[in-house]
Design a protein around this motif. Sequence first.
Motif, PDB file in Angstrom:
ATOM      1  N   THR A   5       0.856  -1.184   0.000  1.00 45.14           N
ATOM      2  CA  THR A   5       0.000   0.000   0.000  1.00 45.14           C
ATOM      3  C   THR A   5       0.890   1.231   0.000  1.00 45.14           C
ATOM      4  N   ILE A   6       0.560   2.162  -0.882  1.00 47.09           N
ATOM      5  CA  ILE A   6       1.282   3.425  -0.967  1.00 47.09           C
ATOM      6  C   ILE A   6       0.316   4.543  -0.611  1.00 47.09           C
ATOM      7  N   VAL A   7       0.745   5.410   0.294  1.00 48.20           N
ATOM      8  CA  VAL A   7      -0.001   6.623   0.600  1.00 48.20           C
ATOM      9  C   VAL A   7       0.934   7.780   0.259  1.00 48.20           C
ATOM     10  N   ALA A   8       0.535   8.538  -0.760  1.00 46.75           N
ATOM     11  CA  ALA A   8       1.361   9.655  -1.221  1.00 46.75           C
ATOM     12  C   ALA A   8       0.619  10.957  -0.943  1.00 46.75           C
ATOM     13  N   ASN A   9       1.236  11.812  -0.156  1.00 47.20           N
ATOM     14  CA  ASN A   9       0.670  13.127   0.167  1.00 47.20           C
ATOM     15  C   ASN A   9       1.409  14.191  -0.639  1.00 47.20           C
ATOM     16  N   ILE A  10       0.641  14.928  -1.426  1.00 46.86           N
ATOM     17  CA  ILE A  10       1.192  15.978  -2.264  1.00 46.86           C
ATOM     18  C   ILE A  10       0.526  17.288  -1.863  1.00 46.86           C
ATOM     19  N   VAL A  11       1.317  18.291  -1.551  1.00 45.61           N
ATOM     20  CA  VAL A  11       0.774  19.605  -1.228  1.00 45.61           C
ATOM     21  C   VAL A  11       1.291  20.583  -2.274  1.00 45.61           C
ATOM     22  N   TYR A  76       5.126  14.052 -15.230  1.00 43.02           N
ATOM     23  CA  TYR A  76       4.451  14.748 -14.129  1.00 43.02           C
ATOM     24  C   TYR A  76       5.450  15.602 -13.346  1.00 43.02           C
ATOM     25  N   LEU A  77       6.595  15.008 -13.007  1.00 39.25           N
ATOM     26  CA  LEU A  77       7.601  15.729 -12.222  1.00 39.25           C
ATOM     27  C   LEU A  77       8.102  16.968 -12.972  1.00 39.25           C
ATOM     28  N   ALA A  78       8.293  16.841 -14.276  1.00 40.80           N
ATOM     29  CA  ALA A  78       8.750  17.983 -15.066  1.00 40.80           C
ATOM     30  C   ALA A  78       7.668  19.063 -15.135  1.00 40.80           C
ATOM     31  N   ALA A  79       6.414  18.651 -15.314  1.00 45.30           N
ATOM     32  CA  ALA A  79       5.309  19.602 -15.457  1.00 45.30           C
ATOM     33  C   ALA A  79       5.020  20.355 -14.165  1.00 45.30           C
ATOM     34  N   THR A  80       5.321  19.740 -13.029  1.00 49.24           N
ATOM     35  CA  THR A  80       4.998  20.356 -11.735  1.00 49.24           C
ATOM     36  C   THR A  80       6.227  20.873 -11.000  1.00 49.24           C
ATOM     37  N   GLU A  81       7.365  20.895 -11.662  1.00 51.71           N
ATOM     38  CA  GLU A  81       8.585  21.390 -11.021  1.00 51.71           C
ATOM     39  C   GLU A  81       8.356  22.811 -10.511  1.00 51.71           C
ATOM     40  N   GLY A  82       8.635  23.016  -9.234  1.00 49.89           N
ATOM     41  CA  GLY A  82       8.462  24.317  -8.617  1.00 49.89           C
ATOM     42  C   GLY A  82       7.040  24.616  -8.172  1.00 49.89           C
ATOM     43  N   ALA A  83       6.095  23.688  -8.426  1.00 53.78           N
ATOM     44  CA  ALA A  83       4.686  23.912  -8.093  1.00 53.78           C
ATOM     45  C   ALA A  83       4.236  23.142  -6.858  1.00 53.78           C
ATOM     46  N   VAL A  84       5.105  22.277  -6.339  1.00 52.53           N
ATOM     47  CA  VAL A  84       4.739  21.410  -5.216  1.00 52.53           C
ATOM     48  C   VAL A  84       5.497  21.835  -3.974  1.00 52.53           C
ATOM     49  N   GLU A  85       4.736  22.062  -2.895  1.00 51.30           N
ATOM     50  CA  GLU A  85       5.316  22.446  -1.606  1.00 51.30           C
ATOM     51  C   GLU A  85       5.970  21.243  -0.924  1.00 51.30           C
ATOM     52  N   SER A  86       5.258  20.106  -0.932  1.00 47.51           N
ATOM     53  CA  SER A  86       5.813  18.890  -0.324  1.00 47.51           C
ATOM     54  C   SER A  86       5.228  17.660  -1.002  1.00 47.51           C
ATOM     55  N   PHE A  87       6.020  16.588  -0.955  1.00 46.01           N
ATOM     56  CA  PHE A  87       5.633  15.313  -1.560  1.00 46.01           C
ATOM     57  C   PHE A  87       6.191  14.223  -0.656  1.00 46.01           C
ATOM     58  N   VAL A  88       5.301  13.532   0.063  1.00 46.91           N
ATOM     59  CA  VAL A  88       5.734  12.509   1.021  1.00 46.91           C
ATOM     60  C   VAL A  88       5.048  11.198   0.653  1.00 46.91           C
ATOM     61  N   VAL A  89       5.855  10.150   0.504  1.00 47.57           N
ATOM     62  CA  VAL A  89       5.353   8.832   0.143  1.00 47.57           C
ATOM     63  C   VAL A  89       5.630   7.872   1.282  1.00 47.57           C
ATOM     64  N   ASN A  90       4.585   7.135   1.699  1.00 43.48           N
ATOM     65  CA  ASN A  90       4.742   6.110   2.716  1.00 43.48           C
ATOM     66  C   ASN A  90       4.416   4.764   2.107  1.00 43.48           C
ATOM     67  N   GLU A  91       5.339   3.804   2.295  1.00 46.01           N
ATOM     68  CA  GLU A  91       5.087   2.417   1.903  1.00 46.01           C
ATOM     69  C   GLU A  91       4.512   1.711   3.119  1.00 46.01           C
TER      70      GLU A  91
END
Length: 96
Positions: A5-11, A76-91
Motif C-alpha cells: 500500500t502506498i499513501v502519497a501526500n502531495i501539497v 508529471y515531475l517535469a510539469a509540476t517542477e516548482g509547483a509542489v510544496e511537499s511530496f511525502v510517500v509512505n510504503e
Amino acid sequence: MTNLTIVANIVAKEDKVELVKQELLNLIEFTRAEEGCVNYDLHQDNTNPAHFLFFENWATRELWQQHMANSHIAEYLAATEGAVESFVVNEMTQIG
C-alpha cells in the motif's frame, strides 16, 4: 501475498493548485493500466484544496518501483517542477 500500500501526500503551492491537480489527474489512466496496479485513487482535502492524496495498492514493491520509473511519472515531475510544496510517500502494509 500482501499487497504493497502506498499513501502519497502531495501539497501544491497555493497559486499552483489547479496545475498540480490536472497533472495528478493525468496520471490515473496510465497508472491504472500498469501491471500490478490494484487500485490508484486520488483524493483532495475538503478543507485544504492544495492537499492531494493518492491511495494505491500494488501487487509487489517491484511493480510499484517500475511505475515510479515510468515516463508518465517523469512527465508529471517535469510539469509540476516548482509547483509542489511537499511530496511525502509512505510504503505501508495492511495489518487488519
